[in-house]
Design a protein around this motif. Structure first.
Motif, mmCIF file in Angstrom:
data_model
loop_
_atom_site.group_PDB
_atom_site.id
_atom_site.type_symbol
_atom_site.label_atom_id
_atom_site.label_comp_id
_atom_site.label_asym_id
_atom_site.label_seq_id
_atom_site.Cartn_x
_atom_site.Cartn_y
_atom_site.Cartn_z
ATOM 1 N N SER A 119 0.499 -0.967 0.000
ATOM 2 C CA SER A 119 -0.029 0.225 0.156
ATOM 3 C C SER A 119 0.340 1.180 -0.053
ATOM 4 C CB SER A 119 -1.695 -0.458 1.222
ATOM 5 O OG SER A 119 -0.375 0.024 2.573
ATOM 6 N N ALA A 120 2.284 1.455 0.520
ATOM 7 C CA ALA A 120 2.638 2.566 -0.110
ATOM 8 C C ALA A 120 4.309 2.228 -0.861
ATOM 9 C CB ALA A 120 3.259 3.136 1.670
ATOM 10 N N THR A 121 4.422 2.733 -0.855
ATOM 11 C CA THR A 121 5.202 2.909 -2.546
ATOM 12 C C THR A 121 6.075 4.349 -2.455
ATOM 13 O OG1 THR A 121 4.358 2.938 -4.255
ATOM 14 C CG2 THR A 121 6.473 3.442 -4.915
ATOM 15 N N GLY A 122 7.494 4.559 -2.000
ATOM 16 C CA GLY A 122 8.262 5.970 -2.093
ATOM 17 C C GLY A 122 9.292 6.242 -3.176
ATOM 18 N N VAL A 123 9.926 7.362 -2.727
ATOM 19 C CA VAL A 123 11.191 7.328 -4.289
ATOM 20 C C VAL A 123 12.938 7.791 -3.341
ATOM 21 C CG1 VAL A 123 11.676 10.048 -5.199
ATOM 22 C CG2 VAL A 123 9.410 8.655 -4.350
ATOM 23 N N SER A 124 13.152 6.728 -3.873
ATOM 24 C CA SER A 124 14.701 6.500 -3.401
ATOM 25 C C SER A 124 15.546 6.770 -4.873
ATOM 26 C CB SER A 124 14.717 5.375 -3.463
ATOM 27 O OG SER A 124 14.904 4.217 -4.479
ATOM 28 N N GLY A 125 16.446 7.763 -4.479
ATOM 29 C CA GLY A 125 17.814 8.043 -5.569
ATOM 30 C C GLY A 125 19.239 8.067 -5.285
#
Length: 101
Positions: free
Chosen positions: A28-34
């Motif tokens: 249910s949760a998505t994030g942003v990485s880099g």
């Protein structure tokens, strides 16, 4: 007396590079990485901002020793992702998220 680089106006400018990716931490949760890089080298302890353009709010995180950063969850919206470290030219990417997932 000025150095030759300053006299000729050819001082080198170091610019950060910023890569982005998405990750799923749960169904249910998505994030942003880099990662934040200077040429090909990771930049530790850089500050990365996620400016939510319309709402004029932001979140910030710091990079680790490998130049990686993570925003656990960002709501839907238009973002400017900015990587900054003192003495270096910031890197900016635009990110449009249609949903938090």
């Amino acid at each position: 007396m000025h150095s030759p680089a300053k006299r000729s106006g050819l001082a080198k400018i170091a610019t950060l590079a910023l890569t982005l990716g998405a990750f799923a931490s749960s169904a249910s949760a998505t994030g942003v990485s880099g990662r934040v890089l200077l040429e090909e080298d990771p930049v530790a302890k850089a500050t990365v901002y996620a400016y939510r353009v319309v709402e004029r709010t932001f979140d910030k995180v710091a990079t680790d020793d490998a130049g990686r950063f993570l925003f656990d969850a960002l709501p839907a919206g238009l973002y400017k992702i900015v990587a900054h470290k003192v003495g270096l030219t910031p890197a900016v990417r635009v990110l449009a998220r249609r949903s938090a997932s």
